[in-house]
Design an enzyme around this catalytic site. Structure first.
Site, PDB file in Angstrom:
ATOM      1  N   ASP A  71      72.673  12.346  41.781  1.00  0.00           N
ATOM      2  CA  ASP A  71      73.462  13.605  41.569  1.00  0.00           C
ATOM      3  C   ASP A  71      74.780  13.445  42.403  1.00  0.00           C
ATOM      4  OD1 ASP A  71      74.284  16.242  41.697  1.00  0.00           O
ATOM      5  OD2 ASP A  71      73.026  16.645  43.342  1.00  0.00           O
ATOM      6  N   ASP A 102      77.480  15.610  42.399  1.00  0.00           N
ATOM      7  CA  ASP A 102      78.157  17.013  42.764  1.00  0.00           C
ATOM      8  C   ASP A 102      77.245  17.842  43.713  1.00  0.00           C
ATOM      9  OD1 ASP A 102      76.191  17.870  41.000  1.00  0.00           O
ATOM     10  OD2 ASP A 102      77.832  18.686  39.467  1.00  0.00           O
ATOM     11  N   ASP A 161      74.231  19.294  43.373  1.00  0.00           N
ATOM     12  CA  ASP A 161      73.766  20.780  42.872  1.00  0.00           C
ATOM     13  C   ASP A 161      72.415  20.532  42.577  1.00  0.00           C
ATOM     14  OD1 ASP A 161      73.761  19.056  40.555  1.00  0.00           O
ATOM     15  OD2 ASP A 161      74.519  20.689  39.163  1.00  0.00           O
ATOM     16  N   ASP A 219      73.509  13.637  37.196  1.00  0.00           N
ATOM     17  CA  ASP A 219      74.157  14.036  36.326  1.00  0.00           C
ATOM     18  C   ASP A 219      75.043  12.390  35.946  1.00  0.00           C
ATOM     19  OD1 ASP A 219      75.915  13.381  38.629  1.00  0.00           O
ATOM     20  OD2 ASP A 219      75.585  15.470  39.306  1.00  0.00           O
ATOM     21  N   ASN A 238      63.065  14.521  15.236  1.00  0.00           N
ATOM     22  CA  ASN A 238      61.996  14.909  14.445  1.00  0.00           C
ATOM     23  C   ASN A 238      61.946  16.486  14.419  1.00  0.00           C
ATOM     24  OD1 ASN A 238      59.125  14.974  13.583  1.00  0.00           O
ATOM     25  ND2 ASN A 238      58.815  15.842  15.539  1.00  0.00           N
ATOM     26  N   ASP A 264      59.992  21.271  13.480  1.00  0.00           N
ATOM     27  CA  ASP A 264      60.070  20.148  12.739  1.00  0.00           C
ATOM     28  C   ASP A 264      61.384  20.567  11.897  1.00  0.00           C
ATOM     29  OD1 ASP A 264      58.411  19.121  14.239  1.00  0.00           O
ATOM     30  OD2 ASP A 264      57.017  18.657  12.512  1.00  0.00           O
ATOM     31  N   ASP A 297      62.848   9.552  19.319  1.00  0.00           N
ATOM     32  CA  ASP A 297      61.667   9.917  19.737  1.00  0.00           C
ATOM     33  C   ASP A 297      60.979  10.149  18.560  1.00  0.00           C
ATOM     34  OD1 ASP A 297      60.482  11.518  22.058  1.00  0.00           O
ATOM     35  OD2 ASP A 297      60.663  13.088  20.649  1.00  0.00           O
ATOM     36  N   HIS A 349      56.127  10.781  14.004  1.00  0.00           N
ATOM     37  CA  HIS A 349      55.713  12.058  13.629  1.00  0.00           C
ATOM     38  C   HIS A 349      56.457  12.872  12.598  1.00  0.00           C
ATOM     39  CE1 HIS A 349      52.934  11.783  16.634  1.00  0.00           C
ATOM     40  NE2 HIS A 349      53.815  11.791  17.509  1.00  0.00           N
ATOM     41  N   GLU A 364      60.235   5.094  18.915  1.00  0.00           N
ATOM     42  CA  GLU A 364      59.055   5.369  19.809  1.00  0.00           C
ATOM     43  C   GLU A 364      57.742   5.443  18.801  1.00  0.00           C
ATOM     44  OE1 GLU A 364      56.753   8.892  22.714  1.00  0.00           O
ATOM     45  OE2 GLU A 364      58.231   9.226  21.064  1.00  0.00           O
TER      46      GLU A 364
HETATM   47 MG    MG Z   1      74.510  17.199  39.711  1.00  0.00          MG
END
Ligand code: MG
Length: 762
Positions: A151, A153, A155, A159, A231, A427, A463, A467, A505
């Site tokens: 992180d 920033d 928060d 990121d 997918n 889908d 991903d 499927h 995958e």
């Molecule tokens: Mg952040």
């Protein structure tokens, strides 16, 4: 004649034994039972692991025991004169340890043999790796979850700029690519329900931040792979919302929608699911989406006529007026978030309720505001669940079936397909595989990917690759991915001379993965971890090389230049360390195996720190914040796996030469240093292989490229083992744990428990 003589000897011996055992000796004094050993004590050093003692005795039976499990004998009983082999395991401590071997025979004084073993000295082997020339040839990819990694920033959410700040760390791990978790906007924290393929999740940063990450990574020799989830979209994707809201929407065709899935499938109107449910294969589920003509709240009055078949009527009203008493025990359930409001009792089993209602999913009638037990929930018959103004709708209860939501007048329901047994994904519809490149959805997702290619990304992780199409045993998915890859690779070639990278995958064993190499250059090898986990937990390394080579043979029959993406675990699996019984030794060895075997290895963030976690109570427990130990961390996740408390952070592991982090760093650098280890041919060892069950704990193989030959040996058991190798060894270039060698024409290599050694051969 000779055979006859032997028989006589045996019979004679038996007769003597019978006299001795039966106590039928009539000669006078009983014969004293003797028992002694030579030598009378044993001393082991770090380099000696097996010795023999000679037992002298006239006893018909003696028993040998040892006080501690680290010392073992080859027999536990014997008779007469006999030698006993004594073996000790590696001494993990830093002081000499002692135990006692005891001999017992009836009628003789017990004999004790003190045994001691000095502590392990250093590795007992000189390790001299060549200097790394700075070329990242090992093809190591690091999988990270943007939200949990770093992180920038404050928060609490990881990121893009956070990743930039950790590129030096990734450099030290020798990685040449990063697989980012989905970076697009999505409704969930994990991002696998995308709501805009053309945008980035604002909590991760801006497009400028993302571009800065790509550029900074490239300066470190690190490629960027985006997770592309095509997918399905999230149910909140505007494409889906518009498709459902408007029958004339251009997005209607982007999704697999049907008012009557069964009839549409039977009539061949849904080519992606032509055999839905056939053989129970990968059929997924249909969920109901609701369209509403009015998006404004409406003032209405409900009238409920109660009987064994209750009826509900709804009318528009100008004002909200209720009379009677609100103690009816009948409730209207509606809205988002849902409310449960009680009807007012009138005469003759009639109940009324006036209210202003807006409910995107419709409503239900309930007889309890706390329970959903059988007989408490009332809805409509499936398929006839839309009300008309002033016309009574007959309700059914959940006593026998699950009733459908009651839709207000003007609302319409349509079914949409989702593979993942969850209604928050829908889908995408690519039509028939042979023609998928002409579908609107295909063109749209490709166009979105072109935007990120233009920005500089180097590849995609795909991903749910198995499927997309749902027809049992068909080759539609590989065909689809072939078209997707070809389309974007052509686009990539406008600005690149090399090919775009894509890894799919296919969450299956290797034989199901293999056909997908028709469509994609790289696929995750889930079988790698399946076999390795078993091998480590069963102290059986001898099969590993044979198995990995058999996968390669199969993949090679589909695609010559296949790239097998080897891995331990990922964000969908229990952490490797947890699956290895929290054994740090096994986890280190798993890393050393991953980085010395064939394929293009993926490291799942935290694996290099020995992260633990199981998914029993949620996927978040295998997706924990990185322990940077510098005050920075991601904090958005409130589910923390308790075992994570024991995992040491990056600075303390960096300072510890024996840490798992340094094992990963050492072996990653080794793989980057030697072309033979990086992508050289892998072959089984001539002696220590799947046929050698006597040394089943040993995994050994060669790596070879352009005259450079390496010998890799791993010990998958907790006890030390000595192997004799005839290979012409130049020198050792890496060691894990405790290894010693006695070089010669035949070199004796002793590997302590969970140890590894890599030799450069002459
Ligand atoms: Mg952040």
């Amino acid at each position: 004649m000779k055979r006859f003589f032997s028989c006589v000897v045996v019979l004679l011996s038996a007769a003597v034994l019978a006299v001795g055992c039966g106590g039928d000796d009539t000669s006078g004094d009983p014969v004293a039972v003797t028992l002694s050993t030579s030598p009378q004590s044993l001393e082991f050093t770090a380099e000696s692991y097996s010795q023999t003692i000679a037992v002298s005795s006239n006893a018909a039976k003696w028993i040998v025991t040892v006080d501690d499990a680290w010392c073992q004998t080859n027999i536990t009983t014997g008779s007469g004169d006999r030698s006993v082999s004594v073996t000790v395991s590696a001494n993990p401590g830093d002081t000499t340890r002692s135990t006692t071997l005891r001999l017992h025979a009836e009628g003789a004084a017990d004999v004790t043999v003190p045994i001691s073993q000095t502590a392990e000295t250093a590795t007992g082997i000189e390790v001299e790796p060549d200097e790394w020339d700075g070329v990242k040839r090992a093809d190591i990819t690091y999988q990270l979850l943007i939200y949990s990694f770093a992180d920038s920033d404050g928060d609490g959410m990881g990121d893009f700029r956070g990743i930039i700040s950790k590129l030096d760390y990734l450099d030290e791990l020798g990685v040449s690519a990063i697989w980012l978790s989905p970076a697009h906007p999505a409704s969930s924290y994990h991002g696998y329900d995308v709501t805009d393929y053309y945008a980035l999740n604002p909590r991760y940063g801006t497009e400028e931040d993302f571009k800065a990450l790509i550029d900074a990574a490239h300066e470190h020799g690190i490629k960027i792979y985006m997770d592309y989830v095509i997918n399905h979209t999230g149910k909140d994707h505007p494409w889906f919302l518009q498709a459902v809201a408007d029958e004339t929407s251009p997005y209607r065709d982007y999704f697999i929608l049907s008012h009557d899935p069964k009839a549409d499938i039977a009539a061949g109107r849904i080519p992606m699911i032509a055999t839905e449910g056939a053989a129970g294969y990968d059929s997924g589920q249909w969920f109901s989406a609701v369209t509403q003509s009015s998006t404004e709240p409406q003032k209405v009055k409900f009238t409920l006529e109660w009987s064994s078949s209750p009826k509900l009527t709804v009318e528009r009203v100008d004002a909200i007026e209720n009379s009677g008493t609100a103690d009816s025990g009948k409730y209207l359930y509606f809205g988002d978030p849902a409310e449960c409001v009680e009807f007012y009792t009138q005469s003759d089993n009639t109940y009324t309720l006036s209210l202003e209602i807006y409910s995107p999913w419709g409503c239900l009638v309930r007889t309890s505001n706390t329970s959903w037990n059988n007989g408490t929930k009332y809805g409509a018959k499936s398929g006839s669940n839309t009300m008309e103004w002033g016309v009574p709708l007959t309700l059914i209860s959940n006593s026998n079936t699950d009733p459908a939501d009651i839709l207000l007048p003007g609302m319409e329901s349509i079914m949409y397909h989702s593979h993942f047994w969850t209604g928050y994904m829908a889908d995408l519809n690519y039509g028939a595989a042979a023609d998928c490149e002409n579908s609107a959805a295909f063109k749209a997702v490709c166009r979105s990917a072109e935007k990120w290619i233009d920005m500089g990304i180097d590849g995609l992780r795909l991903d749910a690759a198995k499927h997309v199409y749902h027809n049992a045993s068909s080759d539609e998915n590989p065909i689809f991915w072939n078209k997707f890859y070809t389309t974007l690779n052509d686009y990539f070639h406008r600005t690149h001379t090399d090919d775009i990278y894509m890894v799919g995958e296919v969450y299956s064993d290797y034989n199901e993965v293999a056909p997908y190499y028709y469509g994609l250059p790289s696929l995750f090898e889930f079988a790698y971890w399946y076999r390795l986990e078993w091998a480590l937990n069963n102290s059986t390394g001898c099969n590993i090389a044979r198995d990995l080579l058999s996968y390669r043979e199969l993949y090679g029959s589909v695609r010559e230049d296949f790239i097998e993406a080897t891995k331990l675990t990922n964000h969908d699996e229990n952490r490797a360390m947890s699956l290895l019984g929290n054994s740090i030794n096994k986890a280190k060895l798993a890393g050393a195996v991953l980085l010395t075997s064939c394929g293009s290895p993926y490291i799942y963030y935290g694996e290099e720190l020995g992260y633990v976690g199981r998914k029993d109570n949620g996927d978040e427990y295998v997706r924990q914040p990185m322990k940077w130990g510098d005050g920075s961390t991601t904090t958005f996740m409130d589910k923390i796996y308790t075992g994570m408390n024991n995992v040491k952070d990056v600075p303390s592991q960096s300072d510890d030469e024996t840490s798992i982090l340094n094992v990963y760093r050492t072996f990653a650098q080794l793989r980057n240093t030697y072309p033979a280890l990086a992508d050289g041919e892998m072959t089984q060892h001539a002696v220590y292989n799947a046929d050698n069950m006597q040394y089943k704990q040993i995994a050994a193989w060669y790596r070879q490229k352009e005259g450079q030959r390496m010998l890799v040996i791993h010990n998958f058991s907790s006890t030390s083992t000595t192997v004799a190798v005839d290979d012409e060894i130049d020198r050792a270039v890496a060691v894990l744990n405790s290894v010693s060698a006695n070089y010669g024409q035949t070199t004796a290599v002793r590997l302590g428990g969970y140890s590894s050694v890599v030799f450069l051969l002459k």
